[in-house]
Scaffold this active site. Structure first.
Site, PDB file in Angstrom:
ATOM      1  N   THR A   1     -64.127  58.980 -16.800  1.00 22.83           N
ATOM      2  CA  THR A   1     -64.770  57.534 -16.587  1.00 22.83           C
ATOM      3  C   THR A   1     -64.055  56.814 -15.519  1.00 22.83           C
ATOM      4  OG1 THR A   1     -65.875  57.549 -18.765  1.00 22.83           O
ATOM      5  CG2 THR A   1     -65.545  55.273 -17.612  1.00 22.83           C
ATOM      6  N   GLY A   2     -64.383  56.010 -14.682  1.00 24.89           N
ATOM      7  CA  GLY A   2     -63.612  55.358 -13.814  1.00 24.89           C
ATOM      8  C   GLY A   2     -64.170  55.321 -12.459  1.00 24.89           C
TER       9      GLY A   2
ATOM     10  N   ALA B   1     -56.584  57.971 -14.429  1.00 26.55           N
ATOM     11  CA  ALA B   1     -55.700  57.529 -15.245  1.00 26.55           C
ATOM     12  C   ALA B   1     -55.170  56.381 -14.638  1.00 26.55           C
ATOM     13  CB  ALA B   1     -54.606  58.262 -15.514  1.00 26.55           C
TER      14      ALA B   1
ATOM     15  N   GLY C   1     -57.804  53.982 -20.513  1.00 30.53           N
ATOM     16  CA  GLY C   1     -58.290  53.173 -21.052  1.00 30.53           C
ATOM     17  C   GLY C   1     -58.581  51.749 -20.454  1.00 30.53           C
TER      18      GLY C   1
ATOM     19  N   GLU D   1     -62.719  59.658 -24.149  1.00 30.29           N
ATOM     20  CA  GLU D   1     -61.922  60.347 -23.131  1.00 30.29           C
ATOM     21  C   GLU D   1     -61.038  61.257 -23.939  1.00 30.29           C
ATOM     22  OE1 GLU D   1     -61.998  57.370 -19.307  1.00 30.29           O
ATOM     23  OE2 GLU D   1     -60.260  57.310 -20.821  1.00 30.29           O
TER      24      GLU D   1
ATOM     25  N   LYS E   1     -50.798  55.461  -8.935  1.00 32.76           N
ATOM     26  CA  LYS E   1     -50.874  55.655 -10.225  1.00 32.76           C
ATOM     27  C   LYS E   1     -49.662  56.071 -10.754  1.00 32.76           C
ATOM     28  CE  LYS E   1     -55.171  53.741 -10.724  1.00 32.76           C
ATOM     29  NZ  LYS E   1     -56.319  54.692 -11.174  1.00 32.76           N
TER      30      LYS E   1
HETATM   31  C1  5RP Z   1     -61.260  54.517 -18.440  1.00 35.81           C
HETATM   32  C2  5RP Z   1     -60.115  55.251 -17.670  1.00 35.81           C
HETATM   33  C3  5RP Z   1     -59.885  55.407 -16.455  1.00 35.81           C
HETATM   34  O1  5RP Z   1     -59.637  57.053 -16.245  1.00 35.81           O
HETATM   35  C4  5RP Z   1     -58.700  54.510 -15.732  1.00 35.81           C
HETATM   36  O2  5RP Z   1     -58.935  53.377 -16.222  1.00 35.81           O
HETATM   37  C5  5RP Z   1     -58.612  54.939 -14.435  1.00 35.81           C
HETATM   38  O3  5RP Z   1     -59.795  54.239 -13.560  1.00 35.81           O
HETATM   39  P1  5RP Z   1     -59.702  54.132 -12.090  1.00 35.81           P
HETATM   40  O4  5RP Z   1     -60.204  55.562 -11.720  1.00 35.81           O
HETATM   41  O5  5RP Z   1     -61.085  53.388 -11.907  1.00 35.81           O
HETATM   42  O6  5RP Z   1     -58.437  53.759 -11.410  1.00 35.81           O
HETATM   43  O7  5RP Z   1     -59.135  55.482 -18.626  1.00 35.81           O
HETATM   44  O8  5RP Z   1     -61.114  54.303 -19.567  1.00 35.81           O
END
Ligand code: 5RP
Length: 239
Positions: free
Chosen positions: A49-50, A104, A116, A124, A142
């Site tokens: 997700t994300g 992440a 999260g 997840e 990141k």
């Molecule tokens: C969602 C997550 C996502 O993997 C995390 O927040 C990274 O998101 P993005 O790819 O938008 O930076 O853990 O619960």
């Protein structure tokens, strides 16, 4: 990178932000496309997700594989997959997942993660736990030396929120309730700042033992198997 940061600071903060987002998206997309090369026909594929995973989903829809069984980690990803004509199967109907691809909020060279930020940490963690291989895709912003600058998300049973928050203070953190947010599982999120996460495995165990905690967004016991770090220069592979 430092060079253009300095230039854009001198113009306006708004311009800086847009430029940085563009750069980050580039890294996210590169990592997502690199992960796609690990997908094979017939796999049971877990989808995270994300915004980084969104790039992965879009690329997957453009290059469909035969007989893929997709397991989703959130309603958000399920919706995006469905919109692009990709059906999702229940984890219980699939059994083990061959490959899980997810983003992440922070990642270390030891492949420990904070996840999260989008609130999908519990599903997840379940899909990651069921996966033979977990590929984490991030842009280079990141990558950190030590986890914890990003507030650590903890999913809690609503009636336990204050109790859990007090235990998190005892653990050295500053808990903040993520108001107006309900997880896909009907629970609440506490974001914890200033925790000392020098030992991610220990901290994951400690927080998981607090009654009322559903999941902590530390992925250390089951970290990633492969970390793909995208940047303007390319994709770094960490194992
Ligand atoms: C969602 C997550 C996502 O993997 C995390 O927040 C990274 O998101 P993005 O790819 O938008 O930076 O853990 O619960």
């Amino acid at each position: 990178m430092r060079h253009w940061l300095e230039i854009f600071y001198r113009t306006s903060a708004g311009t800086l932000l847009r430029r940085r987002e563009l750069n980050q998206d580039d890294g996210k997309k590169r990592a997502a496309l690199a992960a796609l090369t690990h997908v094979e026909d017939g796999m049971a594929l877990g989808v995270g997700t994300g915004s980084t995973v969104d790039f992965f989903i879009d690329a997957l829809a453009e290059r469909p594989h035969r007989k893929l069984r997709l397991v989703s980690s959130s309603e958000r990803s399920t919706e995006r997959l469905g919109r692009l004509g990709l059906d999702v199967t229940e984890l219980s109907a699939v059994g083990d997942v061959d490959l899980y691809v997810d983003g992440a909020d922070e990642a270390t060279q030891h492949l420990h993660l904070i996840k999260g930020g989008g609130g999908a940490l519990t599903r997840e963690k379940i899909v990651a736990g069921a996966a033979r291989k977990f590929i984490c895709i991030v842009d280079d912003s990141k990558l950190v030396g030590r986890l914890g600058k990003f507030p650590l998300p903890v999913e809690v049973i609503p009636m336990a929120r204050s109790f859990v928050a007090r235990q998190l203070v005892k653990a050295g953190g500053q808990p903040v309730w993520r108001q107006d947010f309900v997880t896909d599982n009907g629970n609440q999120i506490i974001d914890v700042r200033n925790l000392d996460i020098s030992n991610p495995v220990e901290m994951e165990t400690r927080i998981n033992q607090i009654p009322g905690v559903v999941t902590v967004g530390l992925f250390a016991h089951r970290g990633a198997d492969l970390l793909l770090v995208g940047s303007a220069e390319g994709v770094e592979i960490m194992t």
